[in-house]
Scaffold this motif. Structure first.
Motif, PDB file in Angstrom:
ATOM      1  N   VAL A  52      91.424 -22.889  20.580  1.00 44.34           N
ATOM      2  CA  VAL A  52      93.001 -23.144  20.362  1.00 44.34           C
ATOM      3  C   VAL A  52      93.497 -24.023  21.335  1.00 44.34           C
ATOM      4  O   VAL A  52      93.057 -24.096  22.630  1.00 44.34           O
ATOM      5  CB  VAL A  52      93.637 -21.785  20.855  1.00 44.34           C
ATOM      6  CG1 VAL A  52      94.999 -21.805  20.620  1.00 44.34           C
ATOM      7  CG2 VAL A  52      93.142 -20.532  19.964  1.00 44.34           C
ATOM      8  N   ARG A  53      94.394 -25.164  21.007  1.00 49.30           N
ATOM      9  CA  ARG A  53      94.721 -26.337  21.582  1.00 49.30           C
ATOM     10  C   ARG A  53      96.337 -26.391  21.476  1.00 49.30           C
ATOM     11  O   ARG A  53      96.870 -26.450  20.454  1.00 49.30           O
ATOM     12  CB  ARG A  53      94.053 -27.547  21.439  1.00 49.30           C
ATOM     13  CG  ARG A  53      92.650 -27.448  22.031  1.00 49.30           C
ATOM     14  CD  ARG A  53      91.832 -28.860  21.703  1.00 49.30           C
ATOM     15  NE  ARG A  53      91.376 -28.628  20.519  1.00 49.30           N
ATOM     16  CZ  ARG A  53      89.897 -29.304  20.415  1.00 49.30           C
ATOM     17  NH1 ARG A  53      89.619 -30.322  21.198  1.00 49.30           N
ATOM     18  NH2 ARG A  53      89.294 -29.276  19.282  1.00 49.30           N
ATOM     19  N   TYR A  54      97.061 -25.972  22.685  1.00 52.13           N
ATOM     20  CA  TYR A  54      98.505 -26.182  22.574  1.00 52.13           C
ATOM     21  C   TYR A  54      99.020 -26.061  23.703  1.00 52.13           C
ATOM     22  O   TYR A  54      98.747 -25.659  24.895  1.00 52.13           O
ATOM     23  CB  TYR A  54      99.099 -24.785  21.574  1.00 52.13           C
ATOM     24  CG  TYR A  54     100.423 -24.760  21.657  1.00 52.13           C
ATOM     25  CD1 TYR A  54     101.223 -26.097  20.948  1.00 52.13           C
ATOM     26  CD2 TYR A  54     101.225 -23.893  21.613  1.00 52.13           C
ATOM     27  CE1 TYR A  54     102.398 -26.058  20.417  1.00 52.13           C
ATOM     28  CE2 TYR A  54     102.706 -23.786  21.356  1.00 52.13           C
ATOM     29  CZ  TYR A  54     103.350 -25.074  20.794  1.00 52.13           C
ATOM     30  OH  TYR A  54     104.539 -24.816  20.316  1.00 52.13           O
ATOM     31  N   GLN A  55      99.987 -27.042  24.078  1.00 46.80           N
ATOM     32  CA  GLN A  55     100.892 -27.129  25.025  1.00 46.80           C
ATOM     33  C   GLN A  55      99.945 -27.656  26.392  1.00 46.80           C
ATOM     34  O   GLN A  55     100.308 -27.157  27.703  1.00 46.80           O
ATOM     35  CB  GLN A  55     101.724 -25.974  25.440  1.00 46.80           C
ATOM     36  CG  GLN A  55     103.044 -25.889  24.415  1.00 46.80           C
ATOM     37  CD  GLN A  55     103.830 -24.750  24.664  1.00 46.80           C
ATOM     38  OE1 GLN A  55     103.817 -23.942  25.435  1.00 46.80           O
ATOM     39  NE2 GLN A  55     105.032 -24.932  23.919  1.00 46.80           N
ATOM     40  N   GLY A  56      99.126 -28.126  26.196  1.00 41.84           N
ATOM     41  CA  GLY A  56      97.873 -28.576  27.320  1.00 41.84           C
ATOM     42  C   GLY A  56      97.017 -27.553  27.666  1.00 41.84           C
ATOM     43  O   GLY A  56      96.064 -27.876  28.523  1.00 41.84           O
ATOM     44  N   PHE A  57      97.110 -26.444  26.973  1.00 41.08           N
ATOM     45  CA  PHE A  57      95.865 -25.329  27.354  1.00 41.08           C
ATOM     46  C   PHE A  57      94.866 -25.539  26.052  1.00 41.08           C
ATOM     47  O   PHE A  57      95.218 -25.931  25.042  1.00 41.08           O
ATOM     48  CB  PHE A  57      96.489 -24.054  27.169  1.00 41.08           C
ATOM     49  CG  PHE A  57      97.425 -23.620  27.952  1.00 41.08           C
ATOM     50  CD1 PHE A  57      97.021 -23.406  29.460  1.00 41.08           C
ATOM     51  CD2 PHE A  57      98.849 -23.633  27.849  1.00 41.08           C
ATOM     52  CE1 PHE A  57      98.028 -22.898  30.259  1.00 41.08           C
ATOM     53  CE2 PHE A  57      99.684 -23.173  28.907  1.00 41.08           C
ATOM     54  CZ  PHE A  57      99.342 -22.689  30.036  1.00 41.08           C
ATOM     55  N   THR A  58      93.715 -25.325  26.579  1.00 36.65           N
ATOM     56  CA  THR A  58      92.361 -25.332  25.648  1.00 36.65           C
ATOM     57  C   THR A  58      91.752 -23.862  25.804  1.00 36.65           C
ATOM     58  O   THR A  58      91.238 -23.698  26.987  1.00 36.65           O
ATOM     59  CB  THR A  58      91.516 -26.395  25.889  1.00 36.65           C
ATOM     60  OG1 THR A  58      92.152 -27.721  25.832  1.00 36.65           O
ATOM     61  CG2 THR A  58      90.269 -26.472  24.930  1.00 36.65           C
ATOM     62  N   ILE A  59      91.842 -23.127  24.956  1.00 37.87           N
ATOM     63  CA  ILE A  59      91.320 -21.801  25.043  1.00 37.87           C
ATOM     64  C   ILE A  59      90.101 -21.664  24.020  1.00 37.87           C
ATOM     65  O   ILE A  59      90.117 -21.906  22.732  1.00 37.87           O
ATOM     66  CB  ILE A  59      92.431 -20.945  24.700  1.00 37.87           C
ATOM     67  CG1 ILE A  59      93.725 -21.221  25.722  1.00 37.87           C
ATOM     68  CG2 ILE A  59      91.978 -19.220  24.802  1.00 37.87           C
ATOM     69  CD1 ILE A  59      94.850 -20.730  24.951  1.00 37.87           C
ATOM     70  N   LEU A  60      88.916 -20.901  24.439  1.00 36.83           N
ATOM     71  CA  LEU A  60      88.032 -20.666  23.691  1.00 36.83           C
ATOM     72  C   LEU A  60      87.946 -19.091  23.413  1.00 36.83           C
ATOM     73  O   LEU A  60      87.918 -18.424  24.577  1.00 36.83           O
ATOM     74  CB  LEU A  60      86.763 -21.079  24.196  1.00 36.83           C
ATOM     75  CG  LEU A  60      85.432 -21.002  23.464  1.00 36.83           C
ATOM     76  CD1 LEU A  60      85.237 -21.619  22.321  1.00 36.83           C
ATOM     77  CD2 LEU A  60      84.024 -21.515  24.378  1.00 36.83           C
TER      78      LEU A  60
END
Length: 314
Positions: free
Chosen positions: A62-70
């Protein structure tokens, strides 16, 4: 406990029903809020769009608003096996779309529960031990024993407030149950999660729900009560069966029921067809979606494909 003893225990519930009911009837614990401050991005975040890339099983980026979440990292390959406890194993039938060592820099891992098809031996060995991991309290303790230094254990409704430069994200642990009530003591605790992007919790820029490995039960109805207006739901399906008999994840019909409960604007099925213990194929969910008239609300992603989204209109 061997396979024969496990089968007998599951069949009779090991007289655990009363104990589980007693736990469920216990007073609600206070909600805890944790904080995580990440280094700001080296460059301004370009564009307003976000994305969800399906890697396989329950693993997405998940990539959004500068965050990259696995989520739920599983990077084993076709023919590899995972251990599920009690002498049970499962064989992977597919390959991940990306290998672990080819991932972009990860800000945060969200782990629904501690099973090897969600956090495999390769990940246990190769993932940076300083990676922040939001998960259940039970899984956090297991991760700390494996050397992970930033595992954050959440109980239901606990929150993690994440800050990265000017960007804000709140992750809330929401109900999930990995099997029927009488089986709970034999299975790891599991959580769903809600991601609220943006500084305003009442009107998030985007609200995402990840179901985790849950079955349908009454507590799920509290999720839309607390988190109305879910923009995207990632649904763990597969109809996983222990010993080929006992269902511990949603099948196609359950996936539609969960959509009807949480009422997301969009849903993406994940966690299907990747292991031999997954007995409900994606086609079963697609048939149920069509029968329920929900076709326009579902996006299907093949391994490696990406769904893009824009900020929600509130």
């Amino acid at each position: 406990m061997g396979r024969t003893a496990l089968l007998a225990a599951l069949a009779c519930g090991m007289n655990l029903g009363a104990d589980v009911r007693a736990q469920e009837a216990a007073p609600l614990a206070a909600v805890d809020t944790f904080t995580l401050k990440l280094p700001p991005a080296a460059a301004p975040v370009a564009g307003a769009e976000g994305s969800v890339q399906f890697i396989g099983t329950a693993t997405v980026l998940v990539r959004y608003q500068g965050f990259t979440i696995l989520t739920d990292p599983n990077f084993l390959h076709k023919g590899d096996h995972v251990h599920l406890g009690y002498g049970l194993t499962a064989e992977r039938l597919t390959n991940p779309a990306i290998d672990l060592d080819k991932l972009p820099p990860i800000d945060l891992v969200v782990l629904s529960h501690m099973h090897e098809d969600h956090f495999d031996k390769l990940v246990q060995e190769k993932l940076d031990k300083n990676t922040p991991i939001a998960t259940t309290r039970e899984a956090a303790e297991a991760l700390k024993r494996l050397g992970f230094t930033r595992a954050i254990g959440l109980s239901t409704w606990d929150r993690l407030e994440v800050e990265k430069g000017e960007a804000r994200l709140r992750i809330t642990a929401v109900p999930g149950r990995h099997g029927k009530a009488g089986m709970q003591a034999l299975l790891p605790s599991v959580m769903g999660s809600v991601f609220d992007f943006g500084p305003n919790v009442a009107t998030p820029a985007y609200r995402m729900y990840v179901s985790g490995d849950t079955l349908i039960y009454d507590d799920l109805k509290t999720i839309p009560q607390r988190f109305p207006g879910i923009d995207l739901a990632l649904l763990h399906l597969g109809g996983t069966r222990i010993l080929g008999v006992f269902k511990v994840t949603m099948d196609g019909k359950d996936g539609v029921r969960l959509m009807q409960i949480v009422q997301p604007r969009r849903a993406i099925p994940i966690h299907y067809d990747d292991y031999d213990v997954f007995k409900s194929p994606l086609s079963a969910f697609a048939s149920e979606v069509k029968a329920a008239g929900l076709d326009k609300q579902v996006t299907y992603l093949a391994h490696g494909e990406t769904y893009t989204f824009a900020p929600a209109k509130r």
